[in-house]
Design a protein around this motif. Structure first.
Motif, PDB file in Angstrom:
ATOM      1  N   VAL A 522       0.836  -1.208   0.000  1.00  0.00           N
ATOM      2  CA  VAL A 522       0.000   0.000   0.000  1.00  0.00           C
ATOM      3  C   VAL A 522       0.865   1.250   0.000  1.00  0.00           C
ATOM      4  CG1 VAL A 522      -1.584   1.369   1.427  1.00  0.00           C
ATOM      5  CG2 VAL A 522      -2.038  -1.055   1.046  1.00  0.00           C
ATOM      6  N   GLN A 523       1.910   1.242   0.797  1.00  0.00           N
ATOM      7  CA  GLN A 523       2.771   2.419   0.936  1.00  0.00           C
ATOM      8  C   GLN A 523       3.530   2.752  -0.347  1.00  0.00           C
ATOM      9  OE1 GLN A 523       5.098   1.245   4.323  1.00  0.00           O
ATOM     10  NE2 GLN A 523       3.711   2.214   5.805  1.00  0.00           N
ATOM     11  N   HIS A 524       3.740   1.754  -1.200  1.00  0.00           N
ATOM     12  CA  HIS A 524       4.547   1.972  -2.401  1.00  0.00           C
ATOM     13  C   HIS A 524       3.709   1.920  -3.681  1.00  0.00           C
ATOM     14  CE1 HIS A 524       7.627   0.872   0.565  1.00  0.00           C
ATOM     15  NE2 HIS A 524       8.441   1.619  -0.169  1.00  0.00           N
ATOM     16  N   LYS A 525       2.416   2.064  -3.527  1.00  0.00           N
ATOM     17  CA  LYS A 525       1.536   1.983  -4.702  1.00  0.00           C
ATOM     18  C   LYS A 525       1.116   3.376  -5.143  1.00  0.00           C
ATOM     19  CE  LYS A 525      -2.557  -0.517  -6.323  1.00  0.00           C
ATOM     20  NZ  LYS A 525      -3.652  -1.437  -5.929  1.00  0.00           N
ATOM     21  N   ASN A 526       1.362   3.707  -6.407  1.00  0.00           N
ATOM     22  CA  ASN A 526       0.952   4.982  -6.989  1.00  0.00           C
ATOM     23  C   ASN A 526       0.007   4.718  -8.161  1.00  0.00           C
ATOM     24  OD1 ASN A 526       2.654   6.142  -5.187  1.00  0.00           O
ATOM     25  ND2 ASN A 526       4.241   6.706  -6.665  1.00  0.00           N
ATOM     26  N   GLU A 527      -1.070   5.511  -8.249  1.00  0.00           N
ATOM     27  CA  GLU A 527      -2.039   5.328  -9.321  1.00  0.00           C
ATOM     28  C   GLU A 527      -2.617   6.664  -9.762  1.00  0.00           C
ATOM     29  OE1 GLU A 527      -4.143   0.982  -8.475  1.00  0.00           O
ATOM     30  OE2 GLU A 527      -4.941   2.768  -7.482  1.00  0.00           O
ATOM     31  N   PHE A 528      -2.919   6.744 -11.039  1.00  0.00           N
ATOM     32  CA  PHE A 528      -3.722   7.856 -11.554  1.00  0.00           C
ATOM     33  C   PHE A 528      -5.036   7.241 -12.016  1.00  0.00           C
ATOM     34  CE2 PHE A 528      -5.420  10.928 -14.476  1.00  0.00           C
ATOM     35  CZ  PHE A 528      -5.040  12.154 -13.936  1.00  0.00           C
ATOM     36  N   LEU A 529      -6.161   7.765 -11.520  1.00  0.00           N
ATOM     37  CA  LEU A 529      -7.448   7.135 -11.774  1.00  0.00           C
ATOM     38  C   LEU A 529      -8.450   8.103 -12.393  1.00  0.00           C
ATOM     39  CD1 LEU A 529      -6.571   6.217  -8.514  1.00  0.00           C
ATOM     40  CD2 LEU A 529      -8.099   4.390  -9.231  1.00  0.00           C
ATOM     41  N   VAL A 530      -9.185   7.598 -13.356  1.00  0.00           N
ATOM     42  CA  VAL A 530     -10.347   8.308 -13.893  1.00  0.00           C
ATOM     43  C   VAL A 530     -11.560   7.453 -13.506  1.00  0.00           C
ATOM     44  CG1 VAL A 530     -11.480   9.248 -15.929  1.00  0.00           C
ATOM     45  CG2 VAL A 530      -8.970   9.146 -15.825  1.00  0.00           C
ATOM     46  N   PHE A 531     -12.260   7.869 -12.446  1.00  0.00           N
ATOM     47  CA  PHE A 531     -13.422   7.118 -11.974  1.00  0.00           C
ATOM     48  C   PHE A 531     -14.609   7.360 -12.909  1.00  0.00           C
ATOM     49  CE2 PHE A 531     -10.928   7.927  -8.132  1.00  0.00           C
ATOM     50  CZ  PHE A 531     -10.905   6.672  -7.532  1.00  0.00           C
ATOM     51  N   HIS A 532     -15.593   6.487 -12.797  1.00  0.00           N
ATOM     52  CA  HIS A 532     -16.834   6.731 -13.547  1.00  0.00           C
ATOM     53  C   HIS A 532     -17.900   7.276 -12.608  1.00  0.00           C
ATOM     54  CE1 HIS A 532     -19.943   6.439 -16.569  1.00  0.00           C
ATOM     55  NE2 HIS A 532     -20.746   5.945 -15.637  1.00  0.00           N
ATOM     56  N   LYS A 533     -18.418   8.451 -12.943  1.00  0.00           N
ATOM     57  CA  LYS A 533     -19.540   9.039 -12.215  1.00  0.00           C
ATOM     58  C   LYS A 533     -20.435   9.727 -13.223  1.00  0.00           C
ATOM     59  CE  LYS A 533     -20.791  12.111  -8.411  1.00  0.00           C
ATOM     60  NZ  LYS A 533     -21.795  11.168  -7.870  1.00  0.00           N
ATOM     61  N   SER A 534     -21.676   9.270 -13.297  1.00  0.00           N
ATOM     62  CA  SER A 534     -22.597   9.803 -14.302  1.00  0.00           C
ATOM     63  C   SER A 534     -22.771  11.318 -14.156  1.00  0.00           C
ATOM     64  CB  SER A 534     -23.958   9.110 -14.157  1.00  0.00           C
ATOM     65  OG  SER A 534     -24.859   9.584 -15.123  1.00  0.00           O
ATOM     66  N   LYS A 535     -22.608  12.027 -15.282  1.00  0.00           N
ATOM     67  CA  LYS A 535     -22.788  13.484 -15.394  1.00  0.00           C
ATOM     68  C   LYS A 535     -21.720  14.291 -14.668  1.00  0.00           C
ATOM     69  CE  LYS A 535     -27.795  13.059 -15.893  1.00  0.00           C
ATOM     70  NZ  LYS A 535     -29.126  13.455 -15.384  1.00  0.00           N
ATOM     71  N   HIS A 536     -20.714  13.642 -14.133  1.00  0.00           N
ATOM     72  CA  HIS A 536     -19.646  14.347 -13.419  1.00  0.00           C
ATOM     73  C   HIS A 536     -18.291  13.739 -13.758  1.00  0.00           C
ATOM     74  CE1 HIS A 536     -22.542  16.570 -11.045  1.00  0.00           C
ATOM     75  NE2 HIS A 536     -23.159  15.441 -10.753  1.00  0.00           N
ATOM     76  N   SER A 537     -17.260  14.508 -13.482  1.00  0.00           N
ATOM     77  CA  SER A 537     -15.895  14.044 -13.706  1.00  0.00           C
ATOM     78  C   SER A 537     -15.201  13.865 -12.366  1.00  0.00           C
ATOM     79  CB  SER A 537     -15.132  15.059 -14.559  1.00  0.00           C
ATOM     80  OG  SER A 537     -13.865  14.558 -14.897  1.00  0.00           O
ATOM     81  N   LEU A 538     -14.518  12.743 -12.207  1.00  0.00           N
ATOM     82  CA  LEU A 538     -13.878  12.434 -10.930  1.00  0.00           C
ATOM     83  C   LEU A 538     -12.501  11.827 -11.199  1.00  0.00           C
ATOM     84  CD1 LEU A 538     -14.211  12.411  -7.867  1.00  0.00           C
ATOM     85  CD2 LEU A 538     -15.378  10.209  -8.063  1.00  0.00           C
ATOM     86  N   LEU A 539     -11.471  12.651 -11.000  1.00  0.00           N
ATOM     87  CA  LEU A 539     -10.090  12.218 -11.221  1.00  0.00           C
ATOM     88  C   LEU A 539      -9.364  12.126  -9.889  1.00  0.00           C
ATOM     89  CD1 LEU A 539      -9.119  14.569 -14.219  1.00  0.00           C
ATOM     90  CD2 LEU A 539     -10.322  12.378 -14.296  1.00  0.00           C
ATOM     91  N   GLY A 540      -8.471  11.156  -9.775  1.00  0.00           N
ATOM     92  CA  GLY A 540      -7.718  11.000  -8.538  1.00  0.00           C
ATOM     93  C   GLY A 540      -6.284  10.599  -8.791  1.00  0.00           C
ATOM     94  N   LYS A 541      -5.384  11.104  -7.939  1.00  0.00           N
ATOM     95  CA  LYS A 541      -3.974  10.714  -8.004  1.00  0.00           C
ATOM     96  C   LYS A 541      -3.595  10.143  -6.646  1.00  0.00           C
ATOM     97  CE  LYS A 541      -1.009  13.478 -10.018  1.00  0.00           C
ATOM     98  NZ  LYS A 541      -0.082  14.615 -10.204  1.00  0.00           N
ATOM     99  N   ARG A 542      -3.279   8.868  -6.635  1.00  0.00           N
ATOM    100  CA  ARG A 542      -2.963   8.181  -5.382  1.00  0.00           C
ATOM    101  C   ARG A 542      -1.449   8.054  -5.238  1.00  0.00           C
ATOM    102  NH1 ARG A 542      -3.975   2.520  -3.646  1.00  0.00           N
ATOM    103  NH2 ARG A 542      -2.657   2.187  -1.828  1.00  0.00           N
TER     104      ARG A 542
END
Length: 673
Positions: A522-542
């Motif tokens: 968990v401590q060494h995991k990096n991710e860039f995510l584009v989630f799915h949310k209807s009618k909205h945009s949800l981006l995350g950088k872990r």
């Protein structure tokens, strides 16, 4: 335990389970029924080998193959007349309703059998969704309809750690669904009635009769759940209260209810034992009444497995031999999986048998700690030990599935279970007298008041949030290791040898090692995510145990968003913070260009970036592709459907990989350091 370990069907069950799992997840056997049958016969001949070790291996291989064959026989998709093989563009389907499901916000839902395709007799099941409207036709079990539908694949989970409804239905043999309206199908008169249809009619008649006695909505919903096995009408708030109080098993007809009914019936018919062949008469009457209860409760999977299990227990109780109850428990498990192998993947099935496992093997040790002489104290002490033992049996699995632990489960069970027998018997009497129209209103009012008070007590317990441990998560392998530790711990308490102690300590070390490994991951995991949310945009950088979420004008994003909360719990993140992302990002040596409603993409220095399109930018995708030559185009749920279809066609023409989160799920770019 020693006697149980020498009980051969226990090992048959283990290899049966392995065979079922192997065939379901790999689908390795695709060579037909005849070849599988001959292979099983061939292996059976090898059992004549006189060498003990070799003979034992062939026995285990035989039951492994029986597990494979049970899945093969029960899965409709392996048959030549599976409905999908007959589907054309203008197909007419003939469906028969098999089960009425809890309706959604927009659709009524049914499980249906595909009995004909264009006049050809077929096998297979499908999920039927009928749009709600003011003149909605109510479909019932055994109703038959004719329609020309467009079949759609079940939607996979669109975000990480979301409930996998596609997999849930696949384990029930359902792989496709139909969306239709009431004026798009024709209801056909059906003179044939199945056992399930007859059961549904009886339940409907009972419910309509009870409605005349002015029960409150929640009272009637709980009565339907307790006695008729129908939970569709229970409100979400009430279900949440029972979950948080650790008493959700009260609302589902399960082993608890059937076990209590068995004890009551065993007590009522005990005088029959004084007659000639009285024990046989008694057990036949009890079995008949148990299955009558299963029939009234709808013959659902949970009811059938509970009654099957306790039918074996009832026979075992009449024999009164040492260890016979444990043997009957294993035998019922074996026969259920042999006939219905998909039960193995049912959460209720897993919880039921693990709870019984805990009661049979953990409760005696707990009870031996203190044996009070006062009968009342002894009764409640036994109840405590049974509740704790059952909870130990299901604890790792319930945390794995539900990610919480209600610490006040003991209080809920101590208060409710002693009166559950009275509630069940009282409910059965209320139903019988109401059907004969001789139920006094004051008795109905008194029974309704009892149900309401139980609901109020459960609600009070559920609101003691200091004792409700939420946001717990363990991996599948951690759950397995926990069960290994529990099993070896019980084995040590039973035998108390140095060897068993070493095994137990080794299992603890194994749990600790896995915990450290998972924490480091968990401590060494990096991710860039584009989630799915209807009618909205949800981006995350872990980044390790932190996540940064893109905050955008017009996006009503809150940090307790369910999508993010689920991800945070399952990935063991410490925090999620809101941050402003620049339109150009670099992640794992990959450039990322975010094109929003402003449509700006002409930026110097871009080299085959990933392009994220959000909020339907007014751009020419062909020009964008020719200009910056993207590696891949990602489109989220904030875009219009018409734009998504058009962009997809353009991307296919230019041979650019295209990812739409509404079909393929969240886009995850991973970089594990």
């Amino acid at each position: 335990m020693k006697r149980l370990l020498s009980y051969l069907p226990l090992y048959f069950v283990v290899f049966l389970i392995l065979g079922i799992s192997f065939q379901f997840f790999s689908g390795i056997w695709k060579f037909g029924f005849l070849k599988l049958f001959f292979l099983i016969i061939l292996i059976s001949f090898f059992l004549l080998v006189k060498r003990k070790v070799l003979g034992t291996l062939f026995v285990f291989l035989l039951f492994f193959l029986i597990g494979v064959s049970s899945v093969y026989v029960n899965e409709d998709c392996y048959y030549d007349n599976y409905y999908q093989y007959y589907i054309t563009e203008d197909t007419t389907l003939f469906l028969q309703i098999d089960e009425v499901l809890k309706p959604g916000n927009f659709y009524k839902k049914y499980k249906a059998k595909v009995i004909q395709v264009d006049g050809e007799v077929t096998k297979g099941k499908i999920l039927l969704n009928v749009l709600h409207d003011s003149v909605s036709k109510v479909l019932k079990v055994d109703d038959r309809i004719l329609l020309k539908p467009q079949l759609k694949k079940l939607i996979p989970p669109l975000n990480p750690h979301q409930f996998d409804y596609q997999s849930y239905l696949a384990k029930q043999g359902i792989h496709e669904q139909i969306f239709t309206t009431n004026n798009e199908f024709l209801k056909i008169d059906n003179t044939q009635t199945t056992l399930l249809g007859l059961s549904a009619k009886v339940r409907t008649n009972i419910t309509e009769t009870l409605q005349k006695y002015n029960f409150e909505k929640n009272e009637l919903a709980v009565i339907n759940a307790l006695l008729l096995g129908q939970r569709q009408d229970i409100s979400k708030a009430l279900i949440t209260d029972y979950q948080n109080a650790g008493a959700i098993h009260i609302l589902a007809v399960s082993g608890l209810h059937v076990g209590i009914i068995l004890l009551i019936l065993n007590f009522i018919f005990k005088p029959l034992e004084t007659l000639k062949n009285g024990k046989l008469i008694k057990i036949l009457v009890i079995l008949l009444l148990l299955w009558a209860f299963a029939f009234i409760a709808g013959l659902s999977a949970s009811v059938v497995r509970a009654v099957t299990m306790f039918s074996f227990v009832a026979v075992a109780m009449s024999i009164k031999r040492k260890g016979i109850v444990e043997f009957s428990f294993i035998t019922s498990l074996f026969l259920l999986l042999l006939v219905k192998p998909m039960f193995l993947f049912n959460v209720g099935f897993q919880l039921s048998y693990l709870a019984v496992f805990g009661i049979l093997w953990i409760q005696p040790k707990l009870y031996s700690i203190w044996q009070p002489k006062n009968k009342i104290v002894d009764f409640f002490w036994k109840l405590c030990t049974v509740s704790v033992a059952a909870q130990v049996g299901i604890l790792p699995l319930s945390i794995f599935y539900f990610q919480q632990f209600p610490a006040l489960f003991l209080i809920s069970n101590l208060v409710i279970i002693p009166f559950l027998g009275v509630i069940l018997v009282g409910g059965i009497l209320v139903i019988i007298t109401s059907l004969f129209e001789i139920l006094p209103q004051f008795v109905a009012d008194l029974y309704g008041l009892t149900i309401s008070e139980m609901n109020r007590f459960v609600s009070w317990v559920s609101h003691q949030e200091a004792f409700l441990f939420k946001e717990l998560a363990i991996s599948f392998w951690m759950m397995i290791c926990c069960y290994v530790t529990i099993f070896l711990g019980i084995f040590f308490l039973l035998k108390k040898t140095q060897k068993q102690l070493l095994y137990f300590l080794f299992s603890i070390v194994l749990v600790q090692t896995l915990f450290l490994y998972e924490r480091n991951k968990v401590q060494h995991k990096n991710e860039f995510l584009v989630f799915h949310k209807s009618k909205h945009s949800l981006l995350g950088k872990r980044v390790g145990k932190k996540m940064y979420v893109h905050n955008q004008v017009g996006n009503p994003l809150v940090l307790d968003e369910k999508i993010l909360k689920r991800y945070q719990i399952s990935e063991h993140l410490k925090s999620i913070e809101v941050s402003d992302f620049k339109n150009i990002q670099t992640f794992s040596n990959q450039q990322i260009l975010i094109v929003d409603s402003l449509g700006i993409y002409k930026v110097r220095g871009l080299n085959n970036p990933l392009v994220i399109l959000q909020h339907s930018p007014k751009i020419s995708l062909e020009r964008l592709i020719q200009s910056i030559k993207p590696n891949q185009i990602i489109v989220d749920g904030s875009n219009y459907k018409t734009d998504i279809v058009r962009w997809k066609n353009i991307a296919v023409q230019h041979q650019v990989p295209f990812h739409y989160t509404g079909e393929q799920g969240a886009f995850v770019l991973e970089n594990t350091l």
